[in-house]
Structure formats: structure tokens, C-alpha cells
Design a protein around this motif. Sequence first.
Motif, mmCIF file in Angstrom:
data_model
loop_
_atom_site.group_PDB
_atom_site.id
_atom_site.type_symbol
_atom_site.label_atom_id
_atom_site.label_comp_id
_atom_site.label_asym_id
_atom_site.label_seq_id
_atom_site.Cartn_x
_atom_site.Cartn_y
_atom_site.Cartn_z
ATOM 1 N N ARG A 176 28.620 46.244 35.684
ATOM 2 C CA ARG A 176 29.514 47.123 34.924
ATOM 3 C C ARG A 176 30.565 46.305 34.189
ATOM 4 N N ASP A 190 31.854 45.791 40.454
ATOM 5 C CA ASP A 190 30.440 45.713 40.094
ATOM 6 C C ASP A 190 30.297 44.771 38.903
ATOM 7 N N ASP A 249 39.900 49.347 38.013
ATOM 8 C CA ASP A 249 39.024 50.446 38.439
ATOM 9 C C ASP A 249 37.823 50.632 37.517
ATOM 10 N N LYS A 289 34.617 49.096 38.710
ATOM 11 C CA LYS A 289 34.209 49.368 40.084
ATOM 12 C C LYS A 289 33.157 50.469 40.159
ATOM 13 N N VAL A 290 32.300 50.371 41.145
ATOM 14 C CA VAL A 290 31.330 51.409 41.488
ATOM 15 C C VAL A 290 31.502 51.707 42.973
ATOM 16 N N ASP A 291 31.790 52.971 43.281
ATOM 17 C CA ASP A 291 32.049 53.377 44.671
ATOM 18 C C ASP A 291 33.167 52.551 45.292
ATOM 19 N N GLY A 292 34.184 52.263 44.472
ATOM 20 C CA GLY A 292 35.358 51.565 44.991
ATOM 21 C C GLY A 292 35.221 50.065 45.085
ATOM 22 N N LYS A 293 34.061 49.498 44.701
ATOM 23 C CA LYS A 293 33.847 48.058 44.794
ATOM 24 C C LYS A 293 33.547 47.489 43.416
#
Length: 647
Positions: free
Chosen positions: A145, A142, A133, A136-140
Amino acid sequence: MLQKIRDKSSGWIAKLVLFLVILVMALFGLEQYLAPKVENYAAKVVSPGKLLGFGEQSVEVSVDEFRQRFDQVRQQERARQGEAFDAAAFESPQNKRRILDQLVDEAVMQLGAERAGVRISDAMVREAILSIDAFKVDGKFDAARYQLALQQQGYTTAGFEALVRRDLLTRFMVSEYIAGGLAGEAEAEALIALQEEKRDLNYVEIPLPALDPNATDAELAAWYNSHKSDYRTPETATIEYVELDGSAAAADIAVDETVLSQRYEERKAQFGTPEQRVGSHILVAVPQGASAAADAAAKAKAQTLAKQAQALPNRFAELAKASDDIATSASGGDLGPIEKGIYGDAFDKAFFALKPGQVSEPVRLPDGWHVLYYRELIAGTVKPFEDVRAEIEAAYLESERERAFNELAGKMVNAVSENATSLEPAAKAVGKTVLRSQPFTRTGGDGIAALEPVRKAAFAEEVLTERRVSDLVEIAPNQVVLLRVVEHKPEAVLPLAEVKDAVRQAFVRDRAMKAAEAQAKALLARLNKGETLAVIAASLSRPVVPALGVGRQPPVPQLAPVVKEAFRLARPVDGKPGGGGIVLTPGGGYLLMQLVAVNRPDTAQLDPALKASAARNLGQLRGDQQALEYVKRLRKDFQIKIAEDRL
């Protein structure tokens, strides 16, 4: 003499020795003997050789890996314990060794799995990374990141993938043991029956006898001498202090519009979105310690990919499927928006020299050769001054208050540097008054002494014994104190004359409790010889009290010893009451108890889902134990080296 040596060195034995030396050099390399090896591990696990001592394997726990785990556990404990967290105690050698042993167990498990032929595929590593997690950015997932997080934690991509691979390997082995820890239906039923067992008791309460206040001086003196630690005055300190609160500093600061406008121009990038360069990459990985030939081969492969991408940039995503970066290969090598500093100087120098739509030549980074693609430029936006004026003003006022506070704090420090044994100059420099506290101990106090940083500073050696003014002590954001100890009273034993009443009370109560214990033991002996609890209770003029349906969980913590004793008693046999016991009550007396009946649930009526859950839990416990036993066996077979001086 020299001729004899030449003669002997030309024989068949010398030739055999020479052949063996050449063979060893060929197998292991001359550099093994000429180049000194610098060890830098916290622990090293070495397996025995597979054949004639050859083929041994090893896994190292690096010092950096140990420090990262140690810091991680420290953060967890600090968050869990809050103000009670003791940083000095956490740094103890025993605690460091405990955490290192956890890493050694993981290394042992990893080495054991590798020797057993267990392998973790690249696909499994990739799936694990994509599921984290934190990346992730907005559940996807990244990629930007992900790379930033690795950089902040000091990992290369290859290093982090190796860490994930080892974690998966360890968890796989543990899960296999857990899966193998089977428990049958009969065992599950027996476990539930034990957990849900209820016991019926009868008990008689034996209170403390009437307290006899009479005691001789000799008895009191003997008690006092054996319990002197109970009659001590704690160490105390009294301080004088000057407090500086930044929230009140420069309360009437004038706001200059020119300054606000200038700040807006200087910080425009903060009031909008900066322009962003969107990029992709292809990685041809080079393992750490790879040879020059392997590096050259990886570079050649990267050059081929770069030429193909330069010729047809729109095929870059397709070419990126061959990337060794498992985190981005499936998404065409997408790195998302890129800012300077995320991937290092070498990356920035190559990427930010590109034009939109341009592909770079291969760039060497720590984990291998990268081909970079500058896909597009996203223009930035800036909010107008009017929309952010209030925000700029608030920041300006805050910075001015902080500046004024720092200026005043500096005046205090300067005053102390000129006179380190008095607070008057420091107080005068900032227009404050020197205040005085009440006496306080190392662990508590009132007013300013209720603050732990203040107590810690007051009991610092040079402040306490030399009566010097302390350094600035921060007690809150923009709030500090300077303090000086004006009175110190060491811990001392109070004389008997001052505490004689307290000594008498303690002695009398202890005597009564010992009498009650002796009485309870005598009554228990009568019970165990066959005398009924009812007869014993009648001799005491005390009632027999039933306690029905006592479970394993005490209703209140104070009754835990009573419940523990109740489930220790022998079971009734042939309708006769079971064993008896005594236990101290929360009030100071004793309970004489006897087990009357044991009641277990009818296993035939148990909910199948409950039995299945109990079987799973029992199986997991058994599997956990088997995994621990497996590690213990491996520890005996493997050689474990600990570098205590590097912890």
C-alpha cells in the motif's frame, strides 16, 4: 601591438590572474561555465555565506511541490465549502502566492535548522512513515500500500522520505519554540481572570423617533441619486430546454442468458481473488544526481547481496536488514502480494520472469538498485456463475441503459450540429418536448434554473448573446439538458417613479436613525460630564435597565457589538461608575450604557488543573509567536527568489 600584448601577458600580474582562473576551475568545475543551468523552481531560498561569501546554502520549492500543495488545499477548501466553493476565485494570483509563502516559510525553517546543526535521523523518518494511517492495513504498516500510494502521488521512495524528513525538521523547530514559550502561574491566573471577567452594566434604550413620512421631492431625488445601486433590476434570462433522463432510457431491456454467461467468462477475475505473487526486495539507494562512480558502487553492492541471496534464499530476510528502504528493511524486505503495474515496467519485467524461490540480478529503478525475491505463489479463487448471476445482470442492465442514453444524447448533439439556433430538431430526435423556464438571475431561479450548472450555461457568452444552443449540460448522473436563451434582460436602474415608495421608506428610516444617533451622542456627552444615568433616563421617560454578569461571549451573535462596547468601557474608580458608551441595537435604536462594576474570579480559588491548562495554552501561543518571529528574522537574512511565471 601584438608584441606589446605578449610582453604584458607574461608578467607576474598575468600569472596571478591565470592562477586564480585555474583555482576557480578546480573548485567549481569547468562544466559550471560550459553547461547551461535550467532553473525549475517556484521559489528558492538562499542563505548568506558563512565565510567571505562562501558556503551559502539553498533550498528550492519545486513547481511540482507547489502544485501538489495547491491541489491539496483546493481539495480541502472544496470539501469545506461544498457548493459555495468558487474555483475561479481560488486560482487567483493572491491565493497562489499565499500558499507559496507557506512553502517558503517551511523552506526557511528547514534551512535555518540545517545551519543550526539540527539533523533528523533515518530512524525518526522511518518511525514517522510507519505511523501514517494511509499506509496501514488492519492497523499494521503495509509495504504494498505504501508503494502504491507513492506511485499514485508521483513520489519516489527517496523523494517521499526527503519530504517527511523536511516536515519533521520543520515541526521539530516549531515544537522547540513552543516548548520554550513558557508562562508562569501568575500569568496563567491573569489570563483566566481576563477570560472569566464579568461586567455589570446599566443601560437606557433610545428607540428610533416616530417616523415622519413627510419628505420633499428634492430630498427623495437626492437620496435616490446617491443610492441608485439599491434600486436596480437584476440581469435575467429565460430559456427553453430539452431534458434527457437516462434512468428512464431502455426500461424494458431483455436479458440474454448467453450474453450473461459470456460476460462471466470475460470477467472471471472480478468474481474472486486472482493469483498473487508474494515478494521481497533489497534496495541499494542511489541519490538523484549521483555520479556514475557512485551508481557503479551501488550496483556492485547490490550484486554482492544478490549472489549471497541466490546462494541461500532463506537468508534473504536477514540480508534485507541492510536495505536502504527504511519502510521494509525491518520486515525482511517484505513487499507483500505484488500485481503488475505497481512498481513500473522495469520491476515487472524482472520480477515476473522469476520462479517461486528465485532471486533476481540487480534491477535499476529510479531510486537505486533492487534485488528481488519471488517468495511464493498464492493461487486464486473464482465464484461459480450461479452465485454472481444477479450481479452480472444488474451490471448488464446498467450498461445497456447507459448505452441507450448515450445513443439518445448523441442524436441530440447531432441535431444541434445541424441547427445550432433551434431546439426543435433535438427534441424531435429523442421524442421530447421543448420546455420553457421562468426568468432567473445568475445566482438563483426556480425549477430547472435552480440548478447552478444550468444557470452557468445560460449566462455563457455565446449562449447568452448569440442565442445558440448550449453544449450538453450534466445536471445529474445520466441526466442532461440542452438549452437556449430566448429572452435576456440586462441589469438596469429602476426609474424613481417606480420605486418612489421604497425610496421614501429608506429615506425616512435613515433620517430617523441619524436623529437617534445624534440624540445618543448628546446624551453620552451629558453622561461623561457627570450627569447620572438615572437623571438622563428620567428626562427621556425611559427606565434604567441593569445587565449583570455580562461575559465576553455574547449569548446571541446580534449582541456582539453590545458586548464589545461593554468591555471597552473604562473601569469604575473609587466607587464611582465607569465610562459610558453608545452602540446601535439590532432593532435600529441605540443603547446608552455605563459600566457599574467589574468582577473577576478569586485566583486563589482556581482549580490547579485549570491554571496548568491556561499556562500551557499561553505558553504555546507565545511559542507560536516566537516561531513566527524566527521565520521573519530568517526571511530578512536570506535571499528569497520567487518565479511568478511558474505558478
